[in-house]
Scaffold this motif. Structure first.
Motif, PDB file in Angstrom:
ATOM      1  N   ARG A  18       0.833  -1.200   0.000  1.00 13.57           N
ATOM      2  CA  ARG A  18       0.000   0.000   0.000  1.00 13.57           C
ATOM      3  C   ARG A  18       0.869   1.251   0.000  1.00 13.57           C
ATOM      4  O   ARG A  18       0.510   2.262  -0.634  1.00 13.57           O
ATOM      5  CB  ARG A  18      -0.922  -0.010   1.223  1.00 13.57           C
ATOM      6  CG  ARG A  18      -1.912  -1.159   1.198  1.00 13.57           C
ATOM      7  CD  ARG A  18      -3.111  -0.863   2.063  1.00 13.57           C
ATOM      8  NE  ARG A  18      -2.784  -0.679   3.449  1.00 13.57           N
ATOM      9  CZ  ARG A  18      -2.683  -1.669   4.324  1.00 13.57           C
ATOM     10  NH1 ARG A  18      -2.858  -2.908   3.943  1.00 13.57           N
ATOM     11  NH2 ARG A  18      -2.394  -1.420   5.577  1.00 13.57           N
ATOM     12  N   VAL A 323     -15.184  -7.414  -0.378  1.00 10.42           N
ATOM     13  CA  VAL A 323     -14.928  -6.020  -0.732  1.00 10.42           C
ATOM     14  C   VAL A 323     -16.104  -5.142  -0.327  1.00 10.42           C
ATOM     15  O   VAL A 323     -15.925  -4.032   0.197  1.00 10.42           O
ATOM     16  CB  VAL A 323     -14.651  -5.907  -2.249  1.00 10.42           C
ATOM     17  CG1 VAL A 323     -14.600  -4.453  -2.680  1.00 10.42           C
ATOM     18  CG2 VAL A 323     -13.345  -6.605  -2.598  1.00 10.42           C
ATOM     19  N   TYR A 327     -16.126  -1.850   2.328  1.00  9.53           N
ATOM     20  CA  TYR A 327     -16.598  -0.517   1.927  1.00  9.53           C
ATOM     21  C   TYR A 327     -17.801  -0.072   2.763  1.00  9.53           C
ATOM     22  O   TYR A 327     -17.847   1.073   3.245  1.00  9.53           O
ATOM     23  CB  TYR A 327     -16.965  -0.544   0.445  1.00  9.53           C
ATOM     24  CG  TYR A 327     -17.589   0.726  -0.058  1.00  9.53           C
ATOM     25  CD1 TYR A 327     -16.819   1.873  -0.249  1.00  9.53           C
ATOM     26  CD2 TYR A 327     -18.955   0.803  -0.327  1.00  9.53           C
ATOM     27  CE1 TYR A 327     -17.385   3.047  -0.702  1.00  9.53           C
ATOM     28  CE2 TYR A 327     -19.533   1.972  -0.777  1.00  9.53           C
ATOM     29  CZ  TYR A 327     -18.742   3.092  -0.967  1.00  9.53           C
ATOM     30  OH  TYR A 327     -19.313   4.244  -1.403  1.00  9.53           O
ATOM     31  N   TYR A 366      -9.797  10.618  -1.341  1.00 16.16           N
ATOM     32  CA  TYR A 366      -8.745   9.925  -2.062  1.00 16.16           C
ATOM     33  C   TYR A 366      -7.435  10.697  -1.995  1.00 16.16           C
ATOM     34  O   TYR A 366      -6.521  10.447  -2.781  1.00 16.16           O
ATOM     35  CB  TYR A 366      -9.153   9.690  -3.523  1.00 16.16           C
ATOM     36  CG  TYR A 366      -9.561  10.930  -4.286  1.00 16.16           C
ATOM     37  CD1 TYR A 366      -8.617  11.746  -4.882  1.00 16.16           C
ATOM     38  CD2 TYR A 366     -10.901  11.284  -4.393  1.00 16.16           C
ATOM     39  CE1 TYR A 366      -8.983  12.880  -5.572  1.00 16.16           C
ATOM     40  CE2 TYR A 366     -11.288  12.408  -5.087  1.00 16.16           C
ATOM     41  CZ  TYR A 366     -10.323  13.206  -5.681  1.00 16.16           C
ATOM     42  OH  TYR A 366     -10.697  14.331  -6.369  1.00 16.16           O
ATOM     43  N   THR A 467      -7.458   5.827  -7.800  1.00 16.19           N
ATOM     44  CA  THR A 467      -8.129   4.554  -7.516  1.00 16.19           C
ATOM     45  C   THR A 467      -7.324   3.713  -6.545  1.00 16.19           C
ATOM     46  O   THR A 467      -7.866   3.153  -5.582  1.00 16.19           O
ATOM     47  CB  THR A 467      -8.349   3.788  -8.828  1.00 16.19           C
ATOM     48  OG1 THR A 467      -9.212   4.552  -9.675  1.00 16.19           O
ATOM     49  CG2 THR A 467      -8.970   2.430  -8.574  1.00 16.19           C
ATOM     50  N   TRP A 471      -8.177   2.761  -2.168  1.00 15.60           N
ATOM     51  CA  TRP A 471      -8.156   1.501  -1.429  1.00 15.60           C
ATOM     52  C   TRP A 471      -7.082   1.493  -0.361  1.00 15.60           C
ATOM     53  O   TRP A 471      -7.176   0.770   0.635  1.00 15.60           O
ATOM     54  CB  TRP A 471      -7.984   0.331  -2.396  1.00 15.60           C
ATOM     55  CG  TRP A 471      -9.309  -0.038  -2.989  1.00 15.60           C
ATOM     56  CD1 TRP A 471      -9.775   0.273  -4.218  1.00 15.60           C
ATOM     57  CD2 TRP A 471     -10.347  -0.739  -2.310  1.00 15.60           C
ATOM     58  NE1 TRP A 471     -11.064  -0.195  -4.368  1.00 15.60           N
ATOM     59  CE2 TRP A 471     -11.441  -0.819  -3.207  1.00 15.60           C
ATOM     60  CE3 TRP A 471     -10.488  -1.304  -1.053  1.00 15.60           C
ATOM     61  CZ2 TRP A 471     -12.636  -1.441  -2.884  1.00 15.60           C
ATOM     62  CZ3 TRP A 471     -11.687  -1.921  -0.715  1.00 15.60           C
ATOM     63  CH2 TRP A 471     -12.736  -1.994  -1.624  1.00 15.60           C
ATOM     64  N   THR A 472      -6.040   2.313  -0.531  1.00 14.57           N
ATOM     65  CA  THR A 472      -5.078   2.492   0.556  1.00 14.57           C
ATOM     66  C   THR A 472      -5.778   3.073   1.776  1.00 14.57           C
ATOM     67  O   THR A 472      -5.605   2.592   2.903  1.00 14.57           O
ATOM     68  CB  THR A 472      -3.949   3.434   0.103  1.00 14.57           C
ATOM     69  OG1 THR A 472      -3.323   2.904  -1.049  1.00 14.57           O
ATOM     70  CG2 THR A 472      -2.911   3.602   1.205  1.00 14.57           C
ATOM     71  N   VAL A 474      -8.991   2.980   2.418  1.00 15.88           N
ATOM     72  CA  VAL A 474      -9.970   2.005   2.908  1.00 15.88           C
ATOM     73  C   VAL A 474      -9.303   0.999   3.835  1.00 15.88           C
ATOM     74  O   VAL A 474      -9.791   0.698   4.937  1.00 15.88           O
ATOM     75  CB  VAL A 474     -10.660   1.291   1.734  1.00 15.88           C
ATOM     76  CG1 VAL A 474     -11.474   0.101   2.232  1.00 15.88           C
ATOM     77  CG2 VAL A 474     -11.571   2.251   0.986  1.00 15.88           C
ATOM     78  N   LEU A 494      -8.214  -8.920  -2.673  1.00 20.41           N
ATOM     79  CA  LEU A 494      -8.202  -7.848  -3.667  1.00 20.41           C
ATOM     80  C   LEU A 494      -6.961  -7.885  -4.546  1.00 20.41           C
ATOM     81  O   LEU A 494      -7.036  -7.634  -5.756  1.00 20.41           O
ATOM     82  CB  LEU A 494      -8.299  -6.496  -2.948  1.00 20.41           C
ATOM     83  CG  LEU A 494      -8.478  -5.249  -3.812  1.00 20.41           C
ATOM     84  CD1 LEU A 494      -9.759  -5.335  -4.620  1.00 20.41           C
ATOM     85  CD2 LEU A 494      -8.484  -4.010  -2.943  1.00 20.41           C
ATOM     86  N   THR A 503      -9.376  -8.113  -9.039  1.00 18.99           N
ATOM     87  CA  THR A 503      -8.572  -6.890  -8.934  1.00 18.99           C
ATOM     88  C   THR A 503      -8.962  -5.886 -10.008  1.00 18.99           C
ATOM     89  O   THR A 503      -9.228  -4.708  -9.721  1.00 18.99           O
ATOM     90  CB  THR A 503      -7.078  -7.229  -9.046  1.00 18.99           C
ATOM     91  OG1 THR A 503      -6.740  -8.223  -8.078  1.00 18.99           O
ATOM     92  CG2 THR A 503      -6.227  -5.998  -8.831  1.00 18.99           C
ATOM     93  N   MET A 507     -11.086  -2.457  -9.279  1.00 19.25           N
ATOM     94  CA  MET A 507     -10.393  -1.209  -9.580  1.00 19.25           C
ATOM     95  C   MET A 507     -11.139  -0.397 -10.640  1.00 19.25           C
ATOM     96  O   MET A 507     -11.160   0.834 -10.589  1.00 19.25           O
ATOM     97  CB  MET A 507      -8.959  -1.492 -10.033  1.00 19.25           C
ATOM     98  CG  MET A 507      -8.057  -2.006  -8.934  1.00 19.25           C
ATOM     99  SD  MET A 507      -7.983  -0.862  -7.519  1.00 19.25           S
ATOM    100  CE  MET A 507      -7.087  -1.851  -6.322  1.00 19.25           C
ATOM    101  N   THR A 510     -13.998   1.206  -8.864  1.00 15.13           N
ATOM    102  CA  THR A 510     -13.482   2.319  -8.063  1.00 15.13           C
ATOM    103  C   THR A 510     -13.098   3.497  -8.949  1.00 15.13           C
ATOM    104  O   THR A 510     -13.300   4.659  -8.574  1.00 15.13           O
ATOM    105  CB  THR A 510     -12.258   1.856  -7.249  1.00 15.13           C
ATOM    106  OG1 THR A 510     -12.579   0.662  -6.533  1.00 15.13           O
ATOM    107  CG2 THR A 510     -11.835   2.919  -6.256  1.00 15.13           C
TER     108      THR A 510
END
Length: 570
Positions: A18, A323, A327, A366, A467, A471-472, A474, A494, A503, A507, A510
């Motif tokens: 990450r 996932v 979220y 983000y 994107t 997820w980092t 999250v 993921l 994946t 992505m 996202t």
């Protein structure tokens, strides 16, 4: 939330991945912002993004609903999934004890206390508006005494008197030393046990009210002390501090309104409200009520909080369910915070105050620099620590010092533990990486790369990097809100086990979400700062043009150069 050392060592590979993604992401964020914020995309492209996003949300929710229905009677979930709407045959997810206490067990007590505050405030504003801050304080002290006892009130008064006495010296470093030392007494033994023993009664909310009231009291006292230090003529009185601290809507759970703002707002004359202000307050109150109903419905059909506690069950779920759980957990946490702060802010607005805004939705985040759960605490930290030490946030060393001190104070505020330390370290690193790479890519020839692109293409490339960073963020929050085991499972599904289909699919969804967010930000930017229309082209010369035709000699600057923000956004 104390964790063993092994729980922190296991997620290291995922965290390194990450961090690498964060480093890549900062390349996109460090480039010229001006090109991308108002860049539009074709309508058909945006409609495609909206359609994909909506279908993916429904698909993931259907998986979670199916899992919830099939495992409602599972042994490991019996303690948290309890009888709910019997006439619908649905059980309720009660894993969040804070929500259950606020909106079930203590709902009547909270409504009674806040209703009494509104009633007394209204009577005072009609009879003696110049004394309304004093009435707020007296009612707050009475409410705290009723719920926690005189010993608790005396404990808080002793801290207030101590920090007030220190503020009279008007040395900021001494105020900081006293404030941080006092805050540490609520985080370190044996001071915690001794002070907690002063609280009378043994009820479910006692522990939360004790730490909430004490923590926010120290933050308010530090704000008062620092503002008293910068006051040139004289000092604020102890009564000013008590009125600021014992304002009941903000007392136990915030938000923190810095003393300078509170003092000005609570002492200004009570005039007539702006046109439509009461309608706005009522509309926000109804939206909070709707949010409570929505969460109750969610808890009866999607057991998003209980399922992540059963690791055996999670290993048998699909990638989309995993996932979706990650979220929805973050979205629920934001909804809960928005409702809690929203109810309090509604009462504050009725008192003619301007409280901090609710927290920004996790879906909209983000960028590391915009991550803040509580806007009041964020404003407090920026005013007294981050901006004061970081200056204009262009110097690398100053920024490093500012972020270290800011997150160090946050760790002390939340309580030092491995999860908090891990969360603070990664976010501190992310903030500094943004500045470092911004300086790197502002140099030539890297700075010329994006300038050669079209604005729409620049926006698409930025969204790709955003994107990964989404997820980092999250995964950071899943570690704090759920558990490191659940965060590891999400990262594995993921990035490793679900590669390449899951994946790429996640992505892409996202990416559609990021583009939807950027479109909303673009419309807001156009509403706030509409672009002027280009000047009209000069009229072509004709054979019949004469001196008696002044319209053709009118300069184009006299034409309207801007339209309303709403029209421009459309």
């Amino acid at each position: 939330m104390m964790l063993s050392l092994s729980l922190l060592i296991n997620p290291v590979p995922c965290l390194l991945c990450r961090l690498l993604l964060s480093l890549i992401f900062t390349w996109a964020e460090s480039l010229s912002v001006a090109m991308g914020i108002k860049a539009g995309l074709p309508r058909y492209e945006l409609y495609l993004y909206y359609a994909v996003l909506g279908l993916a949300m429904l698909w993931s929710a259907s998986w979670i609903c199916e899992v919830s229905s099939a495992n409602a009677n599972r042994k490991t979930l019996k303690s948290s999934v309890r009888p709910g709407w019997y006439y619908f045959g649905r059980k309720k997810d009660t894993a969040d004890l804070e929500w259950v206490m606020w909106f079930s067990t203590f709902r009547e007590h909270i409504l009674f206390a806040l209703s009494g505050h509104v009633l007394f405030a209204k009577i005072c504003s009609m009879l003696a508006p110049q004394h309304r801050s004093l009435v707020y304080m007296l009612y707050g002290v009475l409410a705290v005494w009723t719920s926690m006892g005189w010993a608790y009130v005396g404990l808080l008064l002793s801290h207030c008197v101590l920090l007030y006495s220190v503020s009279l010296v008007k040395l900021p470093w001494l105020c900081w030393a006293a404030g941080l030392s006092t805050l540490a007494t609520f985080k370190c033994e044996p001071f915690v046990t001794w002070q907690a023993g002063l609280v009378e009664g043994d009820f479910d909310l006692r522990h939360i009210l004790f730490y909430g009231g004490c923590g926010f009291t120290i933050m308010r006292c530090v704000s008062f002390s620092l503002e008293n230090c910068v006051r040139r003529e004289g000092s604020y009185s102890l009564l000013d501090l008590l009125q600021y601290n014992f304002y009941l809507p903000h007392f136990y759970f915030g938000p923190v309104l810095t003393f300078d703002k509170f003092h000005v707002q609570v002492n200004r004359p009570v005039g007539s409200r702006k046109e439509g202000e009461m309608w706005s307050i009522g509309r926000h109150a109804l939206s909070h009520l709707g949010g409570i109903v929505l969460v109750e419905v969610l808890f009866h059909f999607l057991y998003i909080l209980s399922i992540p506690t059963d690791m055996k069950l999670l290993r048998h779920l699909s990638d989309w369910a995993i996932v979706g759980l990650a979220y929805t957990n973050l979205v629920y946490d934001w909804v809960k915070a928005a409702i809690m702060f929203g109810v309090i802010n509604t009462v504050s607005r009725l008192d003619h105050l301007d409280p901090p805004k609710p927290p920004k939705c996790i879906t909209m985040l983000y960028v590391f620099s915009e991550i803040h759960f509580d806007r009041g605490i964020n404003d407090w930290l920026c005013k007294y620590v981050y901006n004061r030490l970081g200056g204009n946030h262009c110097d690398v060393l100053k920024e490093l010092l500012a972020t270290l001190c800011t997150y160090g104070l946050t760790v002390l505020w939340l309580g030092p533990c491995p999860v908090v330390l891990l969360w603070a370290s990664l976010n501190c690193l992310g903030l500094n990486l943004e500045l470092w790479t911004a300086k790197l890519f502002s140099m030539e020839p890297l700075a010329s790369f994006e300038m050669a692109m079209s604005a729409a293409m620049s926006r698409r490339i930025r969204a790709i990097f955003n994107t990964f960073n989404f997820w980092t963020i999250v995964l950071y929050n899943v570690v704090a809100l759920n558990s490191p085991d659940f965060a590891k499972l999400v990262a594995k599904r993921l990035l490793l086990k679900g590669f390449p289909f899951t994946t790429v699919a996640v992505m892409f969804v996202t990416y559609c979400l990021i583009q939807a967010i950027k479109e909303w930000e673009r419309r807001q930017a156009l509403l706030d700062d509409p672009d002027p229309l280009p000047p009209a082209p000069p009229a072509p010369a004709t054979l019949f043009a004469t001196a008696a035709s002044p319209a053709q000699d009118t300069p184009t600057a006299a034409l309207p150069i801007a339209v309303s923000g709403k029209k421009k956004a459309e």
